[in-house]
Motif scaffolding. Sequence first.
Motif, PDB file in Angstrom:
ATOM      1  N   GLN A  19       0.864  -1.179   0.000  1.00 39.03           N
ATOM      2  CA  GLN A  19       0.000   0.000   0.000  1.00 39.03           C
ATOM      3  C   GLN A  19       0.905   1.236   0.000  1.00 39.03           C
ATOM      4  OE1 GLN A  19      -3.470  -0.455   0.166  1.00 39.03           O
ATOM      5  NE2 GLN A  19      -3.857   1.702  -0.056  1.00 39.03           N
ATOM      6  N   PRO A  20       1.026   1.934  -1.137  1.00 40.11           N
ATOM      7  CA  PRO A  20       1.979   3.051  -1.213  1.00 40.11           C
ATOM      8  C   PRO A  20       1.428   4.333  -0.594  1.00 40.11           C
ATOM      9  CG  PRO A  20       0.896   2.774  -3.312  1.00 40.11           C
ATOM     10  CD  PRO A  20       0.374   1.681  -2.406  1.00 40.11           C
ATOM     11  N   THR A  21       2.350   5.180  -0.143  1.00 43.00           N
ATOM     12  CA  THR A  21       1.933   6.501   0.318  1.00 43.00           C
ATOM     13  C   THR A  21       1.757   7.431  -0.877  1.00 43.00           C
ATOM     14  OG1 THR A  21       4.246   7.072   0.674  1.00 43.00           O
ATOM     15  CG2 THR A  21       3.023   6.307   2.588  1.00 43.00           C
ATOM     16  N   ASN A  22       2.524   7.181  -1.953  1.00 42.68           N
ATOM     17  CA  ASN A  22       2.400   7.971  -3.171  1.00 42.68           C
ATOM     18  C   ASN A  22       2.381   7.008  -4.361  1.00 42.68           C
ATOM     19  OD1 ASN A  22       3.086   9.428  -5.585  1.00 42.68           O
ATOM     20  ND2 ASN A  22       3.692  11.143  -4.286  1.00 42.68           N
ATOM     21  N   ILE A  23       1.203   6.779  -4.914  1.00 41.39           N
ATOM     22  CA  ILE A  23       1.043   5.778  -5.981  1.00 41.39           C
ATOM     23  C   ILE A  23       1.843   6.160  -7.226  1.00 41.39           C
ATOM     24  CG2 ILE A  23      -1.111   6.751  -6.897  1.00 41.39           C
ATOM     25  CD1 ILE A  23      -0.328   3.003  -6.617  1.00 41.39           C
ATOM     26  N   LYS A  46     -16.160   3.393 -12.596  1.00 43.06           N
ATOM     27  CA  LYS A  46     -16.859   2.854 -11.432  1.00 43.06           C
ATOM     28  C   LYS A  46     -17.378   1.483 -11.836  1.00 43.06           C
ATOM     29  CE  LYS A  46     -16.511   6.534  -8.841  1.00 43.06           C
ATOM     30  NZ  LYS A  46     -15.800   6.563  -7.593  1.00 43.06           N
ATOM     31  N   TYR A  47     -17.119   0.482 -10.990  1.00 38.89           N
ATOM     32  CA  TYR A  47     -17.500  -0.878 -11.334  1.00 38.89           C
ATOM     33  C   TYR A  47     -17.826  -1.658 -10.064  1.00 38.89           C
ATOM     34  CZ  TYR A  47     -17.338  -5.491 -13.484  1.00 38.89           C
ATOM     35  OH  TYR A  47     -17.663  -6.748 -13.924  1.00 38.89           O
ATOM     36  N   ASN A  48     -19.079  -2.080  -9.941  1.00 41.72           N
ATOM     37  CA  ASN A  48     -19.540  -2.883  -8.799  1.00 41.72           C
ATOM     38  C   ASN A  48     -19.159  -2.272  -7.451  1.00 41.72           C
ATOM     39  OD1 ASN A  48     -20.692  -4.714 -10.543  1.00 41.72           O
ATOM     40  ND2 ASN A  48     -19.014  -6.178 -10.420  1.00 41.72           N
ATOM     41  N   GLY A  49     -19.309  -0.983  -7.316  1.00 47.89           N
ATOM     42  CA  GLY A  49     -19.023  -0.301  -6.065  1.00 47.89           C
ATOM     43  C   GLY A  49     -17.559   0.049  -5.850  1.00 47.89           C
ATOM     44  N   ASP A  50     -16.680  -0.399  -6.725  1.00 51.68           N
ATOM     45  CA  ASP A  50     -15.251  -0.101  -6.634  1.00 51.68           C
ATOM     46  C   ASP A  50     -14.870   0.882  -7.741  1.00 51.68           C
ATOM     47  OD1 ASP A  50     -14.865  -1.925  -4.496  1.00 51.68           O
ATOM     48  OD2 ASP A  50     -14.671  -3.580  -5.924  1.00 51.68           O
ATOM     49  N   THR A  51     -13.643   1.364  -7.679  1.00 56.44           N
ATOM     50  CA  THR A  51     -13.115   2.266  -8.698  1.00 56.44           C
ATOM     51  C   THR A  51     -11.881   1.643  -9.323  1.00 56.44           C
ATOM     52  OG1 THR A  51     -13.893   4.203  -7.478  1.00 56.44           O
ATOM     53  CG2 THR A  51     -12.203   4.580  -9.155  1.00 56.44           C
ATOM     54  N   ILE A  52     -11.858   1.575 -10.647  1.00 56.56           N
ATOM     55  CA  ILE A  52     -10.680   1.137 -11.387  1.00 56.56           C
ATOM     56  C   ILE A  52     -10.012   2.396 -11.913  1.00 56.56           C
ATOM     57  CG2 ILE A  52      -9.815  -0.165 -13.369  1.00 56.56           C
ATOM     58  CD1 ILE A  52     -12.401  -1.904 -13.084  1.00 56.56           C
ATOM     59  N   SER A  53      -8.739   2.561 -11.590  1.00 54.01           N
ATOM     60  CA  SER A  53      -7.981   3.740 -12.025  1.00 54.01           C
ATOM     61  C   SER A  53      -6.917   3.330 -13.022  1.00 54.01           C
ATOM     62  CB  SER A  53      -7.303   4.420 -10.837  1.00 54.01           C
ATOM     63  OG  SER A  53      -8.245   4.910  -9.923  1.00 54.01           O
ATOM     64  N   CYS A  54      -6.757   4.149 -14.047  1.00 49.48           N
ATOM     65  CA  CYS A  54      -5.731   3.940 -15.066  1.00 49.48           C
ATOM     66  C   CYS A  54      -4.684   5.034 -14.936  1.00 49.48           C
ATOM     67  CB  CYS A  54      -6.370   4.004 -16.450  1.00 49.48           C
ATOM     68  SG  CYS A  54      -5.179   4.066 -17.798  1.00 49.48           S
ATOM     69  N   TYR A  55      -3.442   4.610 -14.721  1.00 43.92           N
ATOM     70  CA  TYR A  55      -2.318   5.530 -14.642  1.00 43.92           C
ATOM     71  C   TYR A  55      -1.420   5.322 -15.852  1.00 43.92           C
ATOM     72  CZ  TYR A  55      -3.418   6.715  -9.806  1.00 43.92           C
ATOM     73  OH  TYR A  55      -4.033   7.175  -8.678  1.00 43.92           O
ATOM     74  N   GLY A  56      -0.867   6.405 -16.359  1.00 43.59           N
ATOM     75  CA  GLY A  56       0.037   6.295 -17.490  1.00 43.59           C
ATOM     76  C   GLY A  56       0.428   7.664 -18.010  1.00 43.59           C
ATOM     77  N   TRP A  57       0.829   7.673 -19.271  1.00 38.73           N
ATOM     78  CA  TRP A  57       1.289   8.892 -19.931  1.00 38.73           C
ATOM     79  C   TRP A  57       0.467   9.117 -21.198  1.00 38.73           C
ATOM     80  CZ3 TRP A  57       4.445   5.376 -17.588  1.00 38.73           C
ATOM     81  CH2 TRP A  57       5.317   5.858 -16.602  1.00 38.73           C
ATOM     82  N   TYR A  58       0.022  10.335 -21.417  1.00 35.77           N
ATOM     83  CA  TYR A  58      -0.748  10.668 -22.614  1.00 35.77           C
ATOM     84  C   TYR A  58       0.126  11.338 -23.680  1.00 35.77           C
ATOM     85  CZ  TYR A  58      -0.842  15.379 -20.678  1.00 35.77           C
ATOM     86  OH  TYR A  58      -0.484  16.594 -20.178  1.00 35.77           O
ATOM     87  N   ASP A  59       1.414  11.512 -23.381  1.00 35.84           N
ATOM     88  CA  ASP A  59       2.337  12.122 -24.327  1.00 35.84           C
ATOM     89  C   ASP A  59       3.618  11.300 -24.327  1.00 35.84           C
ATOM     90  OD1 ASP A  59       3.374  13.966 -26.148  1.00 35.84           O
ATOM     91  OD2 ASP A  59       4.156  15.281 -24.573  1.00 35.84           O
ATOM     92  N   GLY A  60       4.245  11.185 -25.496  1.00 33.10           N
ATOM     93  CA  GLY A  60       5.474  10.408 -25.557  1.00 33.10           C
ATOM     94  C   GLY A  60       6.082  10.420 -26.935  1.00 33.10           C
ATOM     95  N   ASP A  61       7.159   9.685 -27.066  1.00 32.70           N
ATOM     96  CA  ASP A  61       7.902   9.627 -28.318  1.00 32.70           C
ATOM     97  C   ASP A  61       7.389   8.506 -29.214  1.00 32.70           C
ATOM     98  OD1 ASP A  61       9.565  11.714 -27.458  1.00 32.70           O
ATOM     99  OD2 ASP A  61      10.927  10.304 -26.455  1.00 32.70           O
ATOM    100  N   LYS A  97      -9.602   0.297  -6.329  1.00 30.09           N
ATOM    101  CA  LYS A  97      -9.804   0.807  -4.974  1.00 30.09           C
ATOM    102  C   LYS A  97     -11.225   0.472  -4.537  1.00 30.09           C
ATOM    103  CE  LYS A  97      -6.959   4.853  -5.945  1.00 30.09           C
ATOM    104  NZ  LYS A  97      -7.013   6.307  -6.134  1.00 30.09           N
ATOM    105  N   ASN A  98     -11.377   0.177  -3.253  1.00 31.06           N
ATOM    106  CA  ASN A  98     -12.713  -0.044  -2.735  1.00 31.06           C
ATOM    107  C   ASN A  98     -13.364   1.303  -2.443  1.00 31.06           C
ATOM    108  OD1 ASN A  98     -11.666   0.827  -0.256  1.00 31.06           O
ATOM    109  ND2 ASN A  98     -11.576  -1.223   0.619  1.00 31.06           N
ATOM    110  N   ASN A  99     -14.576   1.271  -1.892  1.00 27.72           N
ATOM    111  CA  ASN A  99     -15.315   2.520  -1.657  1.00 27.72           C
ATOM    112  C   ASN A  99     -14.702   3.374  -0.544  1.00 27.72           C
ATOM    113  OD1 ASN A  99     -16.044   0.915   0.480  1.00 27.72           O
ATOM    114  ND2 ASN A  99     -18.238   1.045   0.124  1.00 27.72           N
ATOM    115  N   LYS A 100     -13.681   2.845   0.149  1.00 28.00           N
ATOM    116  CA  LYS A 100     -12.966   3.620   1.170  1.00 28.00           C
ATOM    117  C   LYS A 100     -11.630   4.123   0.633  1.00 28.00           C
ATOM    118  CE  LYS A 100     -15.265   1.225   4.822  1.00 28.00           C
ATOM    119  NZ  LYS A 100     -15.263   0.101   5.699  1.00 28.00           N
TER     120      LYS A 100
END
Length: 142
Positions: A19-23, A46-61, A97-100
């Motif tokens: 569990q990171p302090t800074n994802i 939002k999916y079944n009460g949870d949250t799916i997050s996508c991290y990445g880059w929208y700019d690149g080479d 992530k769950n609802n908390k």
Amino acid sequence: MKIIRINIDDSMNELSIKQPTNIQNELTKISKSIGNGTIQELYIWKYNGDTISCYGWYDGDSGFENKHELIPNGISDFLEEDSSEKLLFGDIFLIKKNNKDKLIDFCVSDYASVYNEFFEGFDDCHTDEEETDEDEEETEED
């Protein structure tokens, strides 16, 4: 905690993290391929009460484009393009992530289920015209 890394060739890995302090810092450390700038939360679903997050880059080479097509209708604070159409760069990370707002396990098989549910029926679509053409070909062969 299990998270998913989607590599630029569309292959996926499950990675275990604490569990990171800074994802963003944690994801940057485990990235094999990056885009320009800093990693950001790009989309959420939002999916079944949870949250799916996508991290990445929208700019690149050029050459570092990620070939994966995300599930549609992701919500973004700053990107206007639909999540299934936006070109991303470097690795893409999916976390759940769950609802908390606490990270919970998210495995490749879990994502496959979500992906199939969002895209249900798209691959099996046939138009009446296609079916008619197939029927005519069978009739001509007889």
